[in-house]
Design an enzyme around this catalytic site. Structure first.
Site, PDB file in Angstrom:
ATOM      1  N   LYS A  22       0.831  -1.208   0.000  1.00 17.09           N
ATOM      2  CA  LYS A  22       0.000   0.000   0.000  1.00 17.09           C
ATOM      3  C   LYS A  22       0.863   1.254   0.000  1.00 17.09           C
ATOM      4  CE  LYS A  22      -1.834   1.921   3.961  1.00 17.09           C
ATOM      5  NZ  LYS A  22      -1.742   3.385   3.966  1.00 17.09           N
ATOM      6  N   ASN A  23       1.859   1.273   0.888  1.00 19.78           N
ATOM      7  CA  ASN A  23       2.629   2.514   1.042  1.00 19.78           C
ATOM      8  C   ASN A  23       3.581   2.770  -0.119  1.00 19.78           C
ATOM      9  OD1 ASN A  23       1.356   3.111   3.437  1.00 19.78           O
ATOM     10  ND2 ASN A  23       2.840   1.977   4.669  1.00 19.78           N
ATOM     11  N   ARG A  92      -4.491   9.820   3.710  1.00 22.73           N
ATOM     12  CA  ARG A  92      -3.349  10.650   4.052  1.00 22.73           C
ATOM     13  C   ARG A  92      -2.435  10.880   2.835  1.00 22.73           C
ATOM     14  NH1 ARG A  92      -0.793  14.234   7.371  1.00 22.73           N
ATOM     15  NH2 ARG A  92       1.419  13.951   7.151  1.00 22.73           N
ATOM     16  N   CYS A 116      -5.626   7.942   8.989  1.00 26.15           N
ATOM     17  CA  CYS A 116      -5.886   7.438  10.335  1.00 26.15           C
ATOM     18  C   CYS A 116      -5.623   8.506  11.391  1.00 26.15           C
ATOM     19  CB  CYS A 116      -4.971   6.249  10.607  1.00 26.15           C
ATOM     20  SG  CYS A 116      -5.467   4.761   9.743  1.00 26.15           S
ATOM     21  N   ARG A 121      -0.039  14.752  12.686  1.00 24.27           N
ATOM     22  CA  ARG A 121       0.298  14.592  11.274  1.00 24.27           C
ATOM     23  C   ARG A 121       0.341  15.913  10.492  1.00 24.27           C
ATOM     24  NH1 ARG A 121      -2.003   8.811   9.278  1.00 24.27           N
ATOM     25  NH2 ARG A 121       0.057   8.759   8.358  1.00 24.27           N
ATOM     26  N   PRO A 122       1.217  16.835  10.907  1.00 26.70           N
ATOM     27  CA  PRO A 122       1.336  18.095  10.172  1.00 26.70           C
ATOM     28  C   PRO A 122       2.016  17.881   8.816  1.00 26.70           C
ATOM     29  CG  PRO A 122       3.045  17.947  11.849  1.00 26.70           C
ATOM     30  CD  PRO A 122       2.183  16.720  12.012  1.00 26.70           C
ATOM     31  N   ILE A 123       1.966  18.909   7.932  1.00 23.36           N
ATOM     32  CA  ILE A 123       2.685  18.795   6.646  1.00 23.36           C
ATOM     33  C   ILE A 123       3.652  19.974   6.472  1.00 23.36           C
ATOM     34  CG2 ILE A 123       0.962  17.377   5.476  1.00 23.36           C
ATOM     35  CD1 ILE A 123       0.071  19.956   3.981  1.00 23.36           C
ATOM     36  N   ASP A 124       4.083  20.543   7.598  1.00 20.93           N
ATOM     37  CA  ASP A 124       4.989  21.703   7.514  1.00 20.93           C
ATOM     38  C   ASP A 124       6.287  21.373   6.792  1.00 20.93           C
ATOM     39  OD1 ASP A 124       5.259  20.087   9.928  1.00 20.93           O
ATOM     40  OD2 ASP A 124       6.906  21.409  10.454  1.00 20.93           O
ATOM     41  N   LEU A 125       6.804  20.146   6.981  1.00 29.15           N
ATOM     42  CA  LEU A 125       8.058  19.777   6.308  1.00 29.15           C
ATOM     43  C   LEU A 125       7.852  19.727   4.795  1.00 29.15           C
ATOM     44  CD1 LEU A 125       9.289  16.894   8.648  1.00 29.15           C
ATOM     45  CD2 LEU A 125      10.275  19.164   8.429  1.00 29.15           C
ATOM     46  N   ASP A 304       4.126   1.191  11.829  1.00 31.21           N
ATOM     47  CA  ASP A 304       2.940   0.492  11.329  1.00 31.21           C
ATOM     48  C   ASP A 304       2.802  -0.922  11.881  1.00 31.21           C
ATOM     49  OD1 ASP A 304       2.103   2.635   9.866  1.00 31.21           O
ATOM     50  OD2 ASP A 304       2.749   1.876   7.919  1.00 31.21           O
ATOM     51  N   ARG A 396      -8.526  -0.321   4.148  1.00 24.98           N
ATOM     52  CA  ARG A 396      -7.602   0.641   3.547  1.00 24.98           C
ATOM     53  C   ARG A 396      -6.254  -0.011   3.258  1.00 24.98           C
ATOM     54  NH1 ARG A 396      -6.269   4.864   7.193  1.00 24.98           N
ATOM     55  NH2 ARG A 396      -4.848   5.169   5.481  1.00 24.98           N
TER      56      ARG A 396
HETATM   57  C1  UD1 Z   1       4.472   7.297   8.115  1.00 24.47           C
HETATM   58  C2  UD1 Z   1       5.645   6.360   8.371  1.00 24.47           C
HETATM   59  C3  UD1 Z   1       5.795   5.454   7.178  1.00 24.47           C
HETATM   60  C4  UD1 Z   1       4.478   4.746   6.944  1.00 24.47           C
HETATM   61  C5  UD1 Z   1       3.347   5.748   6.762  1.00 24.47           C
HETATM   62  C6  UD1 Z   1       2.007   5.072   6.617  1.00 24.47           C
HETATM   63  C7  UD1 Z   1       7.720   6.783   9.570  1.00 24.47           C
HETATM   64  C8  UD1 Z   1       8.887   7.668   9.753  1.00 24.47           C
HETATM   65  N1  UD1 Z   1       6.853   7.127   8.604  1.00 24.47           N
HETATM   66  O1  UD1 Z   1       4.773   8.062   6.955  1.00 24.47           O
HETATM   67  O2  UD1 Z   1       6.841   4.506   7.377  1.00 24.47           O
HETATM   68  O3  UD1 Z   1       4.593   3.954   5.793  1.00 24.47           O
HETATM   69  O4  UD1 Z   1       3.293   6.592   7.915  1.00 24.47           O
HETATM   70  O5  UD1 Z   1       1.506   4.632   7.804  1.00 24.47           O
HETATM   71  O6  UD1 Z   1       7.585   5.812  10.267  1.00 24.47           O
HETATM   72  N2  UD1 Z   1       6.059  15.266  10.606  1.00 24.47           N
HETATM   73  C9  UD1 Z   1       6.145  16.613  10.838  1.00 24.47           C
HETATM   74  N3  UD1 Z   1       5.945  17.475   9.789  1.00 24.47           N
HETATM   75  C10 UD1 Z   1       5.700  17.016   8.522  1.00 24.47           C
HETATM   76  C11 UD1 Z   1       5.618  15.635   8.300  1.00 24.47           C
HETATM   77  C12 UD1 Z   1       5.792  14.782   9.373  1.00 24.47           C
HETATM   78  O7  UD1 Z   1       6.378  17.057  11.954  1.00 24.47           O
HETATM   79  O8  UD1 Z   1       5.552  17.836   7.606  1.00 24.47           O
HETATM   80  C13 UD1 Z   1       6.220  14.336  11.746  1.00 24.47           C
HETATM   81  C14 UD1 Z   1       4.878  13.805  12.238  1.00 24.47           C
HETATM   82  O9  UD1 Z   1       4.317  14.605  13.231  1.00 24.47           O
HETATM   83  C15 UD1 Z   1       5.254  12.438  12.777  1.00 24.47           C
HETATM   84  C16 UD1 Z   1       6.326  12.004  11.802  1.00 24.47           C
HETATM   85  O10 UD1 Z   1       6.914  13.193  11.284  1.00 24.47           O
HETATM   86  O11 UD1 Z   1       5.825  12.533  14.042  1.00 24.47           O
HETATM   87  C17 UD1 Z   1       5.658  11.226  10.698  1.00 24.47           C
HETATM   88  O12 UD1 Z   1       6.571  10.847   9.782  1.00 24.47           O
HETATM   89  P1  UD1 Z   1       6.260  10.819   8.219  1.00 24.47           P
HETATM   90  O13 UD1 Z   1       7.272   9.866   7.686  1.00 24.47           O
HETATM   91  O14 UD1 Z   1       6.167  12.150   7.651  1.00 24.47           O
HETATM   92  O15 UD1 Z   1       4.810  10.199   8.125  1.00 24.47           O
HETATM   93  P2  UD1 Z   1       4.179   9.559   6.880  1.00 24.47           P
HETATM   94  O16 UD1 Z   1       4.713  10.107   5.620  1.00 24.47           O
HETATM   95  O17 UD1 Z   1       2.715   9.544   7.129  1.00 24.47           O
END
Ligand code: UD1
Length: 417
Positions: A22-23, A92, A116, A121-125, A304, A396
């Site tokens: 999926k991912n 997401r 989920c 789950r911010p997207i600032d990065l 996960d 999902r």
């Molecule tokens: C995450 C998992 C990924 C998994 C996916 C689906 C990690 C590192 N990532 O990916 O392996 O396949 O969920 O379940 O295990 N964050 C920020 N700002 C941002 C983006 C992220 O602060 O812009 C922080 C989040 O608050 C959180 C972490 O980074 O603590 C999440 O990591 P990220 O890899 O971005 O999450 P996903 O891409 O959803």
């Protein structure tokens, strides 16, 4: 809505084939929007998140053809760079379209994504990286608007190796006017799969799987035929199911190296796991507590697989400690496991699991995708009948779950609610 009924207490036996990841498939589908072309993806899992992503592609104007596990996308007719809110909220990974749309159209309008409820789950990065590549980003409440005259190359450093942000940067980089380097990039295999796909599209890419990825955007784009790699989290889920129910199972279509932290952990709890090529042979009689587990970015223990692992260890003799470091609210499944008789204490992002002699079936509702999987795993090891509702979460990420469970000898059935 359906209910999954599981009568626990039967050991699992036989063979199960893991589906495409999926991912991995979701960013690959988004990548097809980054340049007008024809793309063929094989080994695609039938999941609601895949349906939702295909729906977005069609909304953008792409033609999508599906036949069994093959998805073909013709993105040449795509005209639109806007994704409506209700489509964004379905998953997401919809946020990954941001980079692809910017690369293709020089603009993108979408909404903060769904998915989920496991943390903020911010997207600032994602957004600050796109700004560094030259995009103007404005946010109005939940609406995000990005536009650029031209995307420029450059070197970006992520403060956390975010999977989604790394993928968005690589996708936007496909439309940049020079090389893009990501420092502290995510090392997850799904990022490497995306890099492989972008390379097949014509990009020069090096360093995927390491913390530094460099992408030189294509001069000439190519159509792509690509096979989606196996789902390491599904494979981990089957190992955890076996740990809970006991028995002996062969898990096919896996990349054992990618599962190392899960395999090491389950072995530390007394499970026997042998790998031969792309196949795992696993057997479990009785479990004791595992070595402490701390989730983290790849190659650490995957967040996960945290909930499935917790469910696997509920009856293990002794106490196991789990710390969740990626998402701050990822213990939503604990109450349901307690309803089945589990002894779990949670303090912030840490959990203590004290093994109990037996679990009992219960009526529970899936809280999120992996939390739902944990409930299924616990139900397999419980005495009596469990009914699991809110299956849309599980759908999902797990293809034909009930059918696969039955293939392993589990007493499982799907009924209308
Ligand atoms: C995450 C998992 C990924 C998994 C996916 C689906 C990690 C590192 N990532 O990916 O392996 O396949 O969920 O379940 O295990 N964050 C920020 N700002 C941002 C983006 C992220 O602060 O812009 C922080 C989040 O608050 C959180 C972490 O980074 O603590 C999440 O990591 P990220 O890899 O971005 O999450 P996903 O891409 O959803």
């Amino acid at each position: 809505m359906k209910i999954l009924t599981i009568e626990g207490g039967r050991p699992l036996t036989g063979c199960v084939r893991v589906s495409g990841a999926k991912n991995a498939v979701l960013p690959l589908l988004a990548a097809t929007a980054a340049h007008g072309g024809r793309y063929r993806l094989e080994n695609c899992p039938a999941l609601s998140d895949v349906d939702a992503t295909v729906d977005i592609l069609e909304h953008l104007g792409c033609r999508v053809y599906r036949n069994a596990d093959v998805i073909e996308v013709d993105s040449r007719p795509m005209r639109c760079a806007e994704i409506p809110r209700e489509k964004m909220l379905r998953l997401r990974s919809s946020v990954i379209f941001l980079g692809a749309l910017l690369a293709r159209c020089g603009r993108a309008q979408l909404w903060l994504p769904g998915g989920c409820c496991i943390g903020s789950r911010p997207i600032d990065l994602h957004l600050s990286a796109l700004r560094e590549l030259g995009a103007q980003v404005t946010e109005h409440g939940a609406r995000v608007h990005c536009a650029c005259e031209a995307l420029r190359g450059g070197t970006l450093r992520l403060r956390f190796p975010s999977v989604g942000a790394t993928e968005n940067i690589l996708l936007a980089g496909m439309g940049a006017d020079g090389p893009v380097t990501v420092i502290n990039a995510a090392r997850e295999p799904e990022v490497a799969a995306l890099a492989g796909f972008l390379r097949a599209m014509g990009a020069e890419i090096s360093g995927e799987g390491s913390g530094v990825i460099r992408l030189v955007p294509p001069r000439r784009f190519r159509d792509v035929r690509f096979r989606v790699p196996p789902d390491r989290i599904e494979a981990a889920t089957w190992l955890c199911a076996l740990a809970s129910a006991g028995g002996a199972v062969t898990v096919r279509n896996v990349c054992p190296d990618q599962l190392a932290p899960v395999i090491d952990c389950l072995r530390s709890a007394g499970m026997s796991i042998e790998s031969r090529g792309q196949t795992l042979h696993a057997a479990c009689e009785a479990l004791h507590a595992a070595a402490p587990v701390r989730t983290g970015p790849y190659p650490a223990f995957p967040t996960d697989a945290q909930a499935p692992l917790m469910a696997a260890l509920l009856k293990a003799e002794g106490t196991t400690y789990i710390e969740e470091t990626v998402f701050e609210h990822r213990f939503g499944h604990v109450d349901a496991l307690r309803a089945m008789g589990a002894d779990i204490a949670v303090s912030g992002t840490k959990a203590r699991i004290r093994g109990v002699g037996a679990l009992r079936g219960a009526d529970v509702a899936a809280t999120d995708l992996r939390g739902g999987a944990a409930m299924v795993i616990a139900a397999l090891g419980a005495e009596g009948v469990s009914h699991i509702t809110e299956l849309q979460h599980i759908g999902r990420g797990y293809e034909r779950l009930c059918e696969k469970l039955r293939g392993l000898g589990a007493e499982a059935r799907l009924d209308a609610e």
